[in-house]
Write a protein that holds these residues in place. Sequence first.
Motif, PDB file in Angstrom:
ATOM      1  N   ALA A 180       1.572 -30.305 -23.030  1.00 41.88           N
ATOM      2  CA  ALA A 180       2.016 -31.224 -24.080  1.00 41.88           C
ATOM      3  C   ALA A 180       2.738 -32.428 -23.513  1.00 41.88           C
ATOM      4  CB  ALA A 180       2.916 -30.477 -25.068  1.00 41.88           C
ATOM      5  N   ASN A 181       3.349 -32.261 -22.351  1.00 42.35           N
ATOM      6  CA  ASN A 181       4.104 -33.360 -21.739  1.00 42.35           C
ATOM      7  C   ASN A 181       3.352 -34.004 -20.579  1.00 42.35           C
ATOM      8  OD1 ASN A 181       6.381 -32.821 -23.445  1.00 42.35           O
ATOM      9  ND2 ASN A 181       6.924 -31.104 -22.101  1.00 42.35           N
ATOM     10  N   ALA A 182       2.103 -33.644 -20.406  1.00 42.65           N
ATOM     11  CA  ALA A 182       1.335 -34.139 -19.261  1.00 42.65           C
ATOM     12  C   ALA A 182       0.764 -35.531 -19.527  1.00 42.65           C
ATOM     13  CB  ALA A 182       0.206 -33.168 -18.926  1.00 42.65           C
ATOM     14  N   THR A 183       0.577 -36.298 -18.457  1.00 42.55           N
ATOM     15  CA  THR A 183      -0.020 -37.624 -18.545  1.00 42.55           C
ATOM     16  C   THR A 183      -1.535 -37.498 -18.657  1.00 42.55           C
ATOM     17  OG1 THR A 183      -0.323 -37.806 -16.148  1.00 42.55           O
ATOM     18  CG2 THR A 183       1.815 -38.534 -17.066  1.00 42.55           C
ATOM     19  N   PRO A 184      -2.229 -38.561 -19.074  1.00 44.84           N
ATOM     20  CA  PRO A 184      -3.698 -38.498 -19.109  1.00 44.84           C
ATOM     21  C   PRO A 184      -4.310 -38.152 -17.760  1.00 44.84           C
ATOM     22  CG  PRO A 184      -2.929 -40.362 -20.393  1.00 44.84           C
ATOM     23  CD  PRO A 184      -1.719 -39.800 -19.702  1.00 44.84           C
ATOM     24  N   GLU A 185      -3.729 -38.682 -16.685  1.00 44.26           N
ATOM     25  CA  GLU A 185      -4.290 -38.377 -15.363  1.00 44.26           C
ATOM     26  C   GLU A 185      -4.088 -36.905 -15.005  1.00 44.26           C
ATOM     27  OE1 GLU A 185      -4.257 -39.989 -10.737  1.00 44.26           O
ATOM     28  OE2 GLU A 185      -2.911 -40.878 -12.212  1.00 44.26           O
ATOM     29  N   ALA A 186      -2.957 -36.334 -15.391  1.00 47.02           N
ATOM     30  CA  ALA A 186      -2.736 -34.902 -15.148  1.00 47.02           C
ATOM     31  C   ALA A 186      -3.761 -34.072 -15.912  1.00 47.02           C
ATOM     32  CB  ALA A 186      -1.313 -34.525 -15.561  1.00 47.02           C
ATOM     33  N   TRP A 187      -4.072 -34.492 -17.145  1.00 47.70           N
ATOM     34  CA  TRP A 187      -5.085 -33.798 -17.938  1.00 47.70           C
ATOM     35  C   TRP A 187      -6.471 -33.959 -17.307  1.00 47.70           C
ATOM     36  CZ3 TRP A 187      -5.285 -30.003 -21.108  1.00 47.70           C
ATOM     37  CH2 TRP A 187      -4.193 -29.701 -21.919  1.00 47.70           C
ATOM     38  N   LEU A 188      -6.727 -35.103 -16.703  1.00 43.50           N
ATOM     39  CA  LEU A 188      -8.018 -35.319 -16.041  1.00 43.50           C
ATOM     40  C   LEU A 188      -8.254 -34.237 -14.996  1.00 43.50           C
ATOM     41  CD1 LEU A 188     -10.515 -37.116 -15.348  1.00 43.50           C
ATOM     42  CD2 LEU A 188      -9.029 -38.350 -13.757  1.00 43.50           C
ATOM     43  N   HIS A 189      -7.254 -33.966 -14.175  1.00 44.29           N
ATOM     44  CA  HIS A 189      -7.403 -32.956 -13.123  1.00 44.29           C
ATOM     45  C   HIS A 189      -7.421 -31.541 -13.695  1.00 44.29           C
ATOM     46  CE1 HIS A 189      -7.274 -35.817  -9.874  1.00 44.29           C
ATOM     47  NE2 HIS A 189      -6.253 -36.402 -10.443  1.00 44.29           N
ATOM     48  N   ALA A 190      -6.670 -31.312 -14.767  1.00 44.17           N
ATOM     49  CA  ALA A 190      -6.700 -29.987 -15.397  1.00 44.17           C
ATOM     50  C   ALA A 190      -8.080 -29.696 -15.989  1.00 44.17           C
ATOM     51  CB  ALA A 190      -5.624 -29.908 -16.483  1.00 44.17           C
ATOM     52  N   LEU A 191      -8.677 -30.707 -16.623  1.00 49.19           N
ATOM     53  CA  LEU A 191     -10.028 -30.525 -17.160  1.00 49.19           C
ATOM     54  C   LEU A 191     -11.044 -30.323 -16.045  1.00 49.19           C
ATOM     55  CD1 LEU A 191     -10.054 -33.176 -20.039  1.00 49.19           C
ATOM     56  CD2 LEU A 191     -10.100 -30.682 -20.284  1.00 49.19           C
ATOM     57  N   ARG A 192     -10.851 -31.002 -14.925  1.00 46.82           N
ATOM     58  CA  ARG A 192     -11.760 -30.782 -13.795  1.00 46.82           C
ATOM     59  C   ARG A 192     -11.695 -29.348 -13.293  1.00 46.82           C
ATOM     60  NH1 ARG A 192     -10.987 -36.378 -10.247  1.00 46.82           N
ATOM     61  NH2 ARG A 192     -12.125 -37.719 -11.712  1.00 46.82           N
ATOM     62  N   ALA A 193     -10.511 -28.747 -13.352  1.00 46.82           N
ATOM     63  CA  ALA A 193     -10.378 -27.348 -12.950  1.00 46.82           C
ATOM     64  C   ALA A 193     -11.231 -26.450 -13.838  1.00 46.82           C
ATOM     65  CB  ALA A 193      -8.909 -26.923 -13.014  1.00 46.82           C
ATOM     66  N   LEU A 194     -11.356 -26.803 -15.115  1.00 43.99           N
ATOM     67  CA  LEU A 194     -12.202 -26.042 -16.033  1.00 43.99           C
ATOM     68  C   LEU A 194     -13.672 -26.379 -15.819  1.00 43.99           C
ATOM     69  CD1 LEU A 194     -10.069 -26.441 -19.286  1.00 43.99           C
ATOM     70  CD2 LEU A 194     -10.141 -24.483 -17.737  1.00 43.99           C
ATOM     71  N   TYR A 195     -13.988 -27.667 -15.716  1.00 40.35           N
ATOM     72  CA  TYR A 195     -15.376 -28.088 -15.514  1.00 40.35           C
ATOM     73  C   TYR A 195     -15.926 -27.560 -14.194  1.00 40.35           C
ATOM     74  CZ  TYR A 195     -15.829 -31.386 -19.434  1.00 40.35           C
ATOM     75  OH  TYR A 195     -15.943 -31.960 -20.678  1.00 40.35           O
ATOM     76  N   ARG A 196     -15.067 -27.296 -13.227  1.00 45.51           N
ATOM     77  CA  ARG A 196     -15.514 -26.730 -11.955  1.00 45.51           C
ATOM     78  C   ARG A 196     -16.199 -25.388 -12.172  1.00 45.51           C
ATOM     79  NH1 ARG A 196     -13.720 -25.093  -7.286  1.00 45.51           N
ATOM     80  NH2 ARG A 196     -11.958 -23.945  -8.121  1.00 45.51           N
ATOM     81  N   ARG A 197     -15.791 -24.680 -13.207  1.00 44.55           N
ATOM     82  CA  ARG A 197     -16.375 -23.384 -13.506  1.00 44.55           C
ATOM     83  C   ARG A 197     -17.509 -23.495 -14.518  1.00 44.55           C
ATOM     84  NH1 ARG A 197     -11.384 -23.271 -11.792  1.00 44.55           N
ATOM     85  NH2 ARG A 197     -10.686 -21.505 -10.537  1.00 44.55           N
ATOM     86  N   SER A 198     -17.310 -24.334 -15.527  1.00 48.65           N
ATOM     87  CA  SER A 198     -18.331 -24.548 -16.554  1.00 48.65           C
ATOM     88  C   SER A 198     -17.858 -25.669 -17.466  1.00 48.65           C
ATOM     89  CB  SER A 198     -18.537 -23.263 -17.365  1.00 48.65           C
ATOM     90  OG  SER A 198     -19.230 -23.525 -18.558  1.00 48.65           O
TER      91      SER A 198
END
Length: 307
Positions: free
Chosen positions: A64-82
């Motif tokens: 909830a307190n993350a920046t857009p760039e932090a979310w970019l990398h978090a989503l990549r962690a998910l997209y890395r799997r599927s």
Amino acid sequence: MTTATAPVTLAEAVEQHLGDPYDTTSPTGFRAILTEGQVGGRAGGQTGRPLAPEPLTAALKDGANATPEAWLHALRALYRRSPRLGRTVRPGLPDNGPRTTALHIGASVGALDSALRVTVRHLRGRHLYGAPAVDIPHLRAVLCGVHADLLLCDLLTTLAVRGEDALPARAGAHEQAVRHLVPRVIQGALDRLSVLMGSRFYIREGETAVFQLLLNETQRELFAPARPPHRAPGPLPYDELITAPGAVALLSPDLTAAAPGRTLATHGRRVRQPSGTVQERLYADLVRRYDTARSFDLAERRLPDRP
């Protein structure tokens, strides 16, 4: 290659909770994701529930307190799997048009990261003419080209997610690059990797089975946010983009100049792979990141993958 520190704490928390994607006992590993897809054809399988919601909820508790760039990398962690696993998460960010589009397109860099990693793993284990296939010059050049393309896509989407326009004097050029160039570069890179995978691309079991899933899901995800323009976009000022101050601060222009995807920016016909000292640098960087379990993007964040 990288001169800026990326906010990867949230992404590393996601990676830690999801664990090694090659772990066959993990509920968020490649085997489980493939099984869910085969059973139900969507992220929740027949049960309609997302894959391992508890680990995701715990890992994203600070989102909830993350920046857009932090979310970019978090989503990549998910997209890395599927990429479809990324659909189970909704970043708590305001809808900001181009910036939001860049976030979702840029997340697909994670899928390309895994596809490249799976291919390197496959070529290291496959022997041709008495030596590992990865040592064949042409195959190595293609791997380096994909690595350069991945870095190019990361560069363009990261700047956009930060809200930075690489070329403010050329209105719309950077946004055009993100919307129309990056998806095509990622797709082209995946297609070239599929050729290197050979017959393993079609086999739906074992460690390489996830490759086909990554390619198909990434294509669907990419061209959902990046809708075709009403008319074909003109040639992009590619050289200006990669030599802009904001771009140079993140990545050396000689590497982006070597990316095969650059031909798509100018509607060129022949794809050229990196060569010479640039290829040597790219390959050394690729091997270092693979062996030390670091992501292939500019962040070089830690990964739980076993070598």
